[in-house]
Motif scaffolding. Structure first.
Motif, short mmCIF file in Angstrom:
data_model
loop_
_atom_site.label_atom_id
_atom_site.label_comp_id
_atom_site.label_asym_id
_atom_site.label_seq_id
_atom_site.Cartn_x
_atom_site.Cartn_y
_atom_site.Cartn_z
N PRO A 92 -0.37 30.81 -56.58
CA PRO A 92 1.53 30.47 -56.83
C PRO A 92 2.03 30.58 -55.79
CG PRO A 92 0.17 31.40 -58.60
CD PRO A 92 -0.71 31.12 -57.86
N ALA A 93 2.62 29.92 -54.93
CA ALA A 93 3.25 30.30 -54.37
C ALA A 93 3.42 31.40 -53.73
CB ALA A 93 4.54 28.75 -53.55
N PHE A 94 4.24 31.79 -54.48
CA PHE A 94 4.36 33.03 -53.90
C PHE A 94 3.14 34.47 -54.19
CE2 PHE A 94 5.35 37.76 -55.23
CZ PHE A 94 6.41 38.65 -54.63
N ILE A 95 2.22 34.14 -54.60
CA ILE A 95 1.06 34.87 -54.16
C ILE A 95 0.42 34.31 -52.67
CG2 ILE A 95 -1.05 34.93 -54.94
CD1 ILE A 95 0.89 37.02 -56.75
N GLN A 96 0.76 33.05 -52.64
CA GLN A 96 0.51 32.71 -51.14
C GLN A 96 0.82 33.06 -50.00
OE1 GLN A 96 0.40 28.18 -51.25
NE2 GLN A 96 -1.23 28.23 -53.17
N SER A 97 1.81 33.32 -50.23
CA SER A 97 3.22 33.48 -49.61
C SER A 97 2.57 35.58 -49.04
CB SER A 97 4.05 33.58 -49.22
OG SER A 97 4.79 32.41 -49.95
N LEU A 98 2.47 36.22 -50.28
CA LEU A 98 2.21 37.43 -50.16
C LEU A 98 0.70 37.35 -48.99
CD1 LEU A 98 2.71 40.54 -50.87
CD2 LEU A 98 2.23 39.81 -53.45
N ARG A 99 0.26 36.88 -49.42
CA ARG A 99 -0.84 37.15 -49.02
C ARG A 99 -0.88 36.79 -47.49
NH1 ARG A 99 -6.00 38.93 -50.23
NH2 ARG A 99 -5.63 38.46 -52.60
N ALA A 100 -0.33 35.48 -46.68
CA ALA A 100 -0.10 35.65 -45.67
C ALA A 100 0.54 37.06 -44.93
CB ALA A 100 0.66 34.63 -45.31
N ALA A 101 1.52 37.49 -45.53
CA ALA A 101 2.12 38.54 -44.96
C ALA A 101 1.48 39.50 -44.80
CB ALA A 101 3.53 39.07 -45.96
#
Length: 107
Positions: A5-14
């Protein structure tokens, strides 16, 4: 193959690019990798790709993606681990309730 999921990808990047000023950081709780939220923040400033500006929206996204609150500032998901991103595809967001269709008009 399922996608992360896009949210998980963004959270991991942060979380991969944290500094001492970052409001979200990795935390280990009982041997489990968790997300530690240091303070309330505007997610659009710290999480890549997030448009939401309210901290509560960020918390709702965590909950909708299966994270559970261990304490006020620590959120965990059994598939979201610091060094094993390959399990991220197992995180499935809860679906919104389907919208009701308008009632049919009687003729």
């Amino acid at each position: 193959m399922p996608e992360t999921p896009a949210f998980i990808q963004s959270l991991r990047a942060a979380l991969q690019h944290t500094t001492s000023e970052s409001p979200v950081q990795w935390h280990t709780h009982g041997g489990i990798s968790c997300v530690f939220i240091k303070k309330e923040f505007d997610p659009s400033l710290y999480i890549p790709g997030m448009r939401a500006r309210k901290h509560q929206t960020f918390l709702r996204q965590l909950h909708n993606h299966g994270f559970r609150s261990i304490s006020k500032h620590i959120w965990c998901n059994m598939y979201f681990m610091q060094h094993t991103a390959e399990h991220d595809v197992k995180i499935v967001p809860r679906r919104r309730r389907p919208q009701k269709s308008p009632p049919l008009l009687n003729r």
